[in-house]
Scaffold this motif. Structure first.
Motif, short mmCIF file in Angstrom:
data_model
loop_
_atom_site.label_atom_id
_atom_site.label_comp_id
_atom_site.label_asym_id
_atom_site.label_seq_id
_atom_site.Cartn_x
_atom_site.Cartn_y
_atom_site.Cartn_z
N LYS A 280 104.34 -80.39 118.82
CA LYS A 280 105.31 -80.58 119.90
C LYS A 280 105.08 -81.90 120.64
O LYS A 280 105.61 -82.12 121.72
N GLY A 281 104.27 -82.79 120.02
CA GLY A 281 104.00 -84.07 120.64
C GLY A 281 105.23 -84.87 121.02
O GLY A 281 105.23 -85.56 122.05
N PRO A 282 106.32 -84.80 120.23
CA PRO A 282 107.50 -85.58 120.60
C PRO A 282 108.16 -85.13 121.90
O PRO A 282 108.98 -85.85 122.46
N SER A 283 107.86 -83.93 122.38
CA SER A 283 108.51 -83.46 123.61
C SER A 283 107.50 -83.17 124.72
O SER A 283 107.82 -82.49 125.69
N THR A 284 106.28 -83.69 124.59
CA THR A 284 105.22 -83.37 125.55
C THR A 284 104.69 -84.64 126.20
O THR A 284 104.37 -85.61 125.51
N PHE A 285 104.59 -84.60 127.52
CA PHE A 285 104.12 -85.76 128.28
C PHE A 285 102.69 -85.51 128.76
O PHE A 285 102.44 -84.56 129.52
N HIS A 286 101.76 -86.34 128.31
CA HIS A 286 100.36 -86.20 128.73
C HIS A 286 99.59 -87.40 128.18
O HIS A 286 100.01 -88.01 127.19
N ASN A 287 98.45 -87.70 128.82
CA ASN A 287 97.62 -88.81 128.32
C ASN A 287 96.50 -88.34 127.41
O ASN A 287 95.49 -89.02 127.25
N CYS A 288 96.70 -87.20 126.77
CA CYS A 288 95.72 -86.65 125.82
C CYS A 288 95.20 -87.66 124.80
O CYS A 288 94.00 -87.76 124.58
N PRO A 289 96.10 -88.41 124.13
CA PRO A 289 95.59 -89.30 123.08
C PRO A 289 94.66 -90.38 123.62
O PRO A 289 93.83 -90.90 122.88
N ILE A 290 94.81 -90.71 124.91
CA ILE A 290 94.02 -91.79 125.50
C ILE A 290 92.75 -91.25 126.14
O ILE A 290 91.65 -91.71 125.86
N GLN A 291 92.88 -90.24 126.99
CA GLN A 291 91.71 -89.71 127.68
C GLN A 291 90.86 -88.83 126.77
O GLN A 291 89.65 -88.78 126.87
N GLN A 292 91.55 -88.07 125.91
CA GLN A 292 90.90 -87.09 125.05
C GLN A 292 90.10 -86.09 125.91
O GLN A 292 90.35 -85.97 127.11
N TRP A 293 89.19 -85.36 125.28
CA TRP A 293 88.53 -84.25 125.97
C TRP A 293 87.01 -84.36 125.82
O TRP A 293 86.52 -85.00 124.91
N ASN A 294 86.33 -83.66 126.72
CA ASN A 294 84.86 -83.60 126.68
C ASN A 294 84.26 -85.00 126.59
O ASN A 294 83.50 -85.32 125.68
N GLY A 295 84.63 -85.82 127.58
CA GLY A 295 84.06 -87.16 127.63
C GLY A 295 84.57 -88.06 126.51
O GLY A 295 83.85 -88.96 126.08
N GLY A 296 85.79 -87.82 126.06
CA GLY A 296 86.37 -88.67 125.03
C GLY A 296 85.90 -88.34 123.63
O GLY A 296 86.03 -89.16 122.71
N THR A 297 85.39 -87.13 123.44
CA THR A 297 84.88 -86.74 122.12
C THR A 297 86.00 -86.66 121.08
O THR A 297 85.91 -87.21 119.98
N ASN A 298 87.08 -85.99 121.43
CA ASN A 298 88.18 -85.80 120.49
C ASN A 298 89.33 -85.16 121.23
O ASN A 298 89.24 -84.88 122.43
N TRP A 299 90.39 -84.89 120.53
CA TRP A 299 91.54 -84.18 121.12
C TRP A 299 92.21 -83.38 120.02
O TRP A 299 91.88 -83.55 118.83
N PRO A 300 93.12 -82.44 120.37
CA PRO A 300 93.63 -81.50 119.37
C PRO A 300 94.20 -82.16 118.11
O PRO A 300 93.86 -81.78 116.99
N ILE A 301 95.07 -83.14 118.28
CA ILE A 301 95.66 -83.76 117.09
C ILE A 301 94.60 -84.53 116.30
O ILE A 301 94.62 -84.56 115.07
N GLY A 302 93.63 -85.10 117.01
CA GLY A 302 92.54 -85.77 116.33
C GLY A 302 91.72 -84.82 115.48
O GLY A 302 91.12 -85.20 114.47
N ALA A 303 91.71 -83.53 115.92
CA ALA A 303 90.96 -82.52 115.18
C ALA A 303 91.82 -81.84 114.11
O ALA A 303 91.36 -80.91 113.45
N GLY A 304 93.08 -82.28 113.97
CA GLY A 304 93.90 -81.77 112.88
C GLY A 304 94.86 -80.67 113.26
O GLY A 304 95.47 -80.05 112.39
N HIS A 305 95.04 -80.42 114.56
CA HIS A 305 95.96 -79.38 115.02
C HIS A 305 97.09 -80.01 115.81
O HIS A 305 96.87 -80.90 116.62
N GLY A 306 98.30 -79.53 115.62
CA GLY A 306 99.42 -80.09 116.35
C GLY A 306 99.35 -79.81 117.84
O GLY A 306 98.66 -78.88 118.28
#
Ligand code: SF4
Ligand code: SF4
Length: 383
Positions: A280-306
């Motif tokens: 649902k990335g095309p319709s979702t607003f967030h800075n997930c790809p930039i900030q990522q999670w857990n101190g910048g370790t990774n994020w959902p799409i980076g881990a292979g999940h939409g």
């Protein structure tokens, strides 16, 4: 609902007296000034402000008084608290949080029972505090689905907001209802803004909230005496101003028509676009790809999940089923051109925004950004 700025109680912009408290505590914790300035630079970057603002953020964090903070939990999973406890660089973040006198937080405070209730009530009586809300507010059964100390969530929230300087909703449940409000919503769960009015409110949706965005919001408040500029859904533009899709490292594969079709297939293993697996990335607003999670370790799409669209008002009902493509999108097969696919996604995004009554967001976003940029330049000019 109010979107006006808030000023910390008892403090006028520009009249802070320098205090050694934070630096003393940082040094005692083994954090030197250089590390603190690096942290402030990271906060400034999160806020999408030019690097030249970092010293101003550092000055404000070391000089500011301690506005009280009351953290309320209603219908929630405590995931936002968990997220905050895993803030980037927790030693510094925790000490910065110490600048805010967290007078009440059910999950992490040492006090309990009447002692805790008394501390909270004393803070609320003084006024000028910040309220952080986690979880939705159930109105069903006379509020009986969520009570603390014999009072319903609705009663507690109204009392906490009455003299507050601002309310910050963390997580999608307090911002928009979230999972508890999903059909059939047996507890009649509602978001915070359906219960209170007359106080500035900021929404930091996400399931859970990203701790970096909460820390940056608090830093912005302490530095400028105001909540950061927000979109028409009450979300700060620094964190929710751009779509996941526009910053996604798999975007090139989307544009090239390279899609994973099944979990674990060759496209999935190669890191191709997850759109056809329901992203649902095309319709979702967030800075997930930039900030990522857990101190910048990774994020959902980076881990292979939409992306499942956890920051949008329709989450959960309108964004599920999670592993299907966006509703009403006829993107065609892999034989469809990337342009056709992109147009179909854009159409679906518009349909979703319209369904939420949020179509204005897209039109207002650029205007808001221009206003924010102008305000930033103006503030810079007054430095
Ligand atoms: S559809 Fe999802 S995985 Fe594909 S580019 Fe957009 S955000 Fe990334
Ligand atoms: S990728 Fe999407 S669903 Fe996952 S945390 Fe980020 S905004 Fe939420």
């Amino acid at each position: 609902m109010s979107r006006s700025v808030a000023t910390p109680a008892g403090r006028d912009a520009g009249d802070e007296a320098p205090s050694p408290d934070l630096m003393t505590r940082l040094l005692a914790a083994g954090v030197d000034r250089r590390a603190f300035l690096r942290y402030c630079a990271a906060l400034t970057a999160t806020l999408a402000m030019p690097p030249r603002f970092a010293p101003r953020v550092a000055e404000a964090l070391t000089a500011v008084d301690r506005p009280a903070l009351v953290w309320l939990e209603f219908q929630d999973c405590a995931g936002d608290t968990e997220s905050f406890l895993r803030a980037r660089d927790p030693s510094v973040a925790q000490l910065v949080l110490d600048l805010l006198s967290v007078d009440y937080h059910e999950t992490i405070m040492a006090a309990a029972g009447t002692q805790a209730e008394a501390a909270r009530d004393a803070t609320l009586a003084r006024g000028g505090h910040l309220v952080v809300v986690e979880g939705s507010v159930p109105l069903g059964a006379g509020g009986g689905y969520c009570t603390v100390g014999g009072r319903s969530a609705e009663q507690i929230l109204k009392a906490a907001a009455a003299k507050a300087a601002a309310v910050v909703n963390v997580g999608t449940c307090s911002a928009y209802g979230g999972l508890p409000a999903a059909d059939p919503n047996p507890t009649q769960a509602v978001p915070v803004e359906e219960v209170i009015s007359g106080v500035p409110v900021l929404n930091l949706p996400g399931c859970p909230v990203n701790a970096d965005n909460l820390t940056a919001t608090l830093a912005h408040y302490l530095t400028f005496g105001a909540l950061p500029p927000a979109d028409d859904l009450g979300r700060p533009l620094f964190a929710y101003g751009e779509r996941i899709h526009d910053n996604c490292p798999r975007r090139g594969h989307f544009d090239a028509g390279e899609f994973a079709l099944e979990w674990g297939d060759e496209g999935h293993r190669k890191g191709w676009c997850l759109y056809r697996l329901g992203c649902k990335g095309p319709s979702t607003f967030h800075n997930c790809p930039i900030q990522q999670w857990n101190g910048g370790t990774n994020w959902p799409i980076g881990a292979g999940h939409g992306c499942v669209g956890c920051t949008e008002p329709g989450f959960w009902d309108d964004l599920s089923p999670f592993y299907d493509r966006l509703p009403h999108v006829t993107a065609g097969g892999l034989d469809a051109t990337a342009e056709q696919i992109g147009l179909a996604v854009a159409g679906a995004s518009a349909a979703i925004f319209a369904a939420h009554g949020a179509g204005k967001v897209v039109q207002h976003r650029l205007a808001r950004r221009r206003e924010h940029a102008a305000a930033t330049q103006d503030g810079d000019a007054h430095e």
